[in-house]
Design an enzyme around this catalytic site. Structure first.
Site, short mmCIF file in Angstrom:
data_model
loop_
_atom_site.label_atom_id
_atom_site.label_comp_id
_atom_site.label_asym_id
_atom_site.label_seq_id
_atom_site.Cartn_x
_atom_site.Cartn_y
_atom_site.Cartn_z
CG ASN A 395 -1.99 1.09 1.15
OD1 ASN A 395 -1.86 2.04 0.39
ND2 ASN A 395 -3.02 0.97 1.97
CG ASP A 396 1.65 3.32 3.65
OD1 ASP A 396 0.58 3.80 3.22
OD2 ASP A 396 1.85 3.06 4.84
CB VAL A 397 5.95 0.45 -0.88
CG1 VAL A 397 6.48 0.24 0.51
CG2 VAL A 397 5.15 -0.75 -1.35
CB ALA A 435 1.57 6.17 6.21
#
Lengths: 466, 109
Positions: A395-397, A435
């Protein structure tokens, strides 16, 4: 053995340890490196046996440890590697503490003067407190990684924060240093109280420093504890005037420090912001300026159709792949696609998963050839020409907000999956990533979401590909 | 004091060696790096063996033996699990073995 012979044997062992790490520069030489490390350890142990009066108990200890180590190394699943590594760090930490107690109890067994010289006592203090922090900190990290949060809040993968936390930690750290100073300065008869107090406070400090750090920051934490375990060994080496312990400990210490640095860089966060913790808590989730749109959800059959008509596919694995143990199914899917002439590659973000290199090991377990697996900087330029970016539990990456000034993750280097012609995202739900930031990638017109457990979804895709 | 200075020299040089060696480790092997370094840090077993062999203190023997057992879990577990992981990476070598006949056009002389 004479003192010189012992020193030379220890030097041989030290060189072998350095060669062991050097072997890891390439998968081809890595196994030889590991073997050299084993030989180095054998040399170190046999040499120490030769200078110890009584080795029956040591052999008993090694026998017990060998059986446990053997069983664990055979049984552990590759998805459990982060937990295993955390658990092993804790053992080194505790061993360091026990040895320090034995030294204080009977310095003559270690060829130290009685009473222990001040310098050695200072070194003992440092080695012991690092060992104690490593032990209790690693236990907490282990609990977080093994998902023991349901048994105790201490192990919750969400950050455990409370008011005035940093002040409390600072005061506790100062108390520990004070006890350490008293230990160094005290006469031999009065040394146990400050030494015991210092160790107890250090155990507490280890717990308190790790609880505020959330699950997805574990790659940093585990590298940091790896580093600590090395410094603890080096500290004991200083107090015993043993250069091999100092060398081996420093190698491990600097290795862990470098890994921590690489992990922090991959999140564009400072080391201190990570270890002070509290990031990605439930509160204060910043909503971006992206307008909320409906996502386009598809089925496994839809994805199979898209994939089989593509020329090139880049798979972006994340923690969801590890949780779902979907690595073997993914490899099967990739094989089927490659038989149809699709070019399949894997893109690995440095902080994907829960420890450095986590995804690489899972893919290696599934026998994915490592020349299909690319690091972020080597493949980012290719997303633009890829037909499909298939995001598997990451997700965040892959969050394009990282390129937008003002967003909480601004500046984090990401895999540019959003540049692919079509994006397919597998996720369990629409929940925000670690995050706490929404991911505009999911709302793009060219994005198709496939909800569900990674393994189940991939297996359905494989069935549809037939 | 002299001994401490010698120790410090060894320490600083070893940190430099570690720094340079570890930067060369390929990111794909970062997990095995952690398990190998884990095993290497179990060299602390040397101190534990000395403690377990201290003849004039029962407490020292007990502490030492426990420490030997803990450290050797790491020695064996660390190296063996690294071996297991690295075997997986080895299998992935692009095989120089016989190419499949379907892909290989017959050579014409």
């Amino acid at each position: 053995m004479t003192a010189n012979e012992v020193a030379l044997s220890y030097l041989v062992a030290s060189v072998l340890f350095i060669l062991a790490l050097r072997g890891l520069s390439h998968p081809r030489t890595a196994r030889r490196g590991n073997l050299l490390g084993m030989v180095g350890m054998a040399v170190a142990i046999v040499t120490t046996f030769a200078i110890t009066n009584r080795i029956d108990m040591a052999r008993l200890g090694i026998g017990i440890g060998a059986v446990v180590g053997l069983i664990v190394s055979r049984r552990v699943q590759m998805t459990q590697m982060p937990e295993l590594v955390a658990a092993m760090h804790s053992l080194v930490g505790l061993a360091a503490v026990l040895i320090a107690f034995a030294v204080v109890n009977d310095p003559s067994a270690f060829n130290l003067d009685v009473p222990i010289p001040r310098g050695n006592r200072l070194e003992l203090f440092v080695g012991t407190f690092i060992g104690a922090v490593t032990f209790s900190g690693s236990i907490i990290a282990f609990g977080k990684l093994a998902g023991l949060g349901k048994y105790s809040r201490l192990f919750s993968s969400a950050p455990v924060v409370f008011k005035g936390q940093h002040i409390v930690n600072l005061l506790i750290a100062l108390a520990m240093i004070a006890a350490g100073v008293v230990f160094v300065a005290s006469p031999p008869e009065g040394q146990w109280t400050p030494f015991g107090a210092m160790t107890a406070i250090a155990f507490l400090l280890g717990v308190l420093t790790i609880i505020p750090i959330g699950g997805a920051d574990m790659p940093v934490v585990i590298s940091m504890l790896n580093s600590y375990s090395g410094w603890a060994a080096a500290g004991i080496g200083f107090s015993l005037n043993n250069s091999m312990l100092i060398i081996a400990g420093s190698l491990v210490g600097s290795s862990g420090a470098i890994l921590s640095y690489i992990m922090c860089r991959a999140m564009n966060r400072s080391f201190f912001s990570v270890i002070l913790g509290g990031f990605g808590g439930a509160e204060g989730a910043v909503v971006s300026g992206v307008q909320q749109k409906a996502v386009k959800a598809g089925s496994a059959e839809d994805v199979a159709f898209l994939l089989s008509n593509a020329d090139s596919v880049i798979i972006v694995p994340g923690y969801g792949l590890a949780v779902g143990r979907a690595q073997h199914a993914t490899k099967e899917m990739a094989d089927k696609l490659m038989k149809k002439g699709v070019n399949v590659r894997y893109a690995i973000h440095p902080v994907a998963g829960r420890m450095p290199g986590h995804m690489n090991v899972l893919l290696a377990e599934a026998e994915v050839p490592y020349d299909q697996v690319f690091e972020m900087e080597d493949i980012n330029a290719d997303f633009g020409s890829a037909d499909i970016a298939f995001v598997l539990g990451a997700n965040d990456v892959v969050n394009p907000l990282a390129e937008q000034p003002g967003s909480p993750i601004y500046g984090m280097p990401i895999l540019e999956a959003h540049k692919a012609h079509t994006v397919v995202v597998n996720k369990r739900s629409m929940a925000a990533g670690y995050a706490g930031v929404d991911n505009p990638l999911f709302y793009m017109d060219k994005t198709m979401m496939v909800f569900g457990d990674a393994k189940k979804v991939i297996e359905d895709i494989v069935k549809s590909l037939d | 004091m002299e001994q401490t200075v010698t120790n410090l020299t060894v320490f600083v040089l070893a940190v430099f060696v570690g720094y340079h060696v570890v930067w060369n480790v390929t990111p794909a092997l970062h997990t095995p790096l952690m398990s190998v370094t884990n095993a290497v840090s179990s060299v602390i077993i040397v101190g534990a063996i000395l403690a377990s062999g201290s003849t004039n203190s029962g407490v020292g023997v007990l502490l030492g033996t426990i420490a030997v057992a803990l450290a050797s879990v790491n020695t064996f577990g660390g190296f063996l699990v690294s071996l297991r992981m690295l075997e997986m990476f080895k299998r992935k070598e692009p095989e120089p073995g016989p190419p499949t006949s379907t892909q290989q056009p017959p050579t014409v002389h």
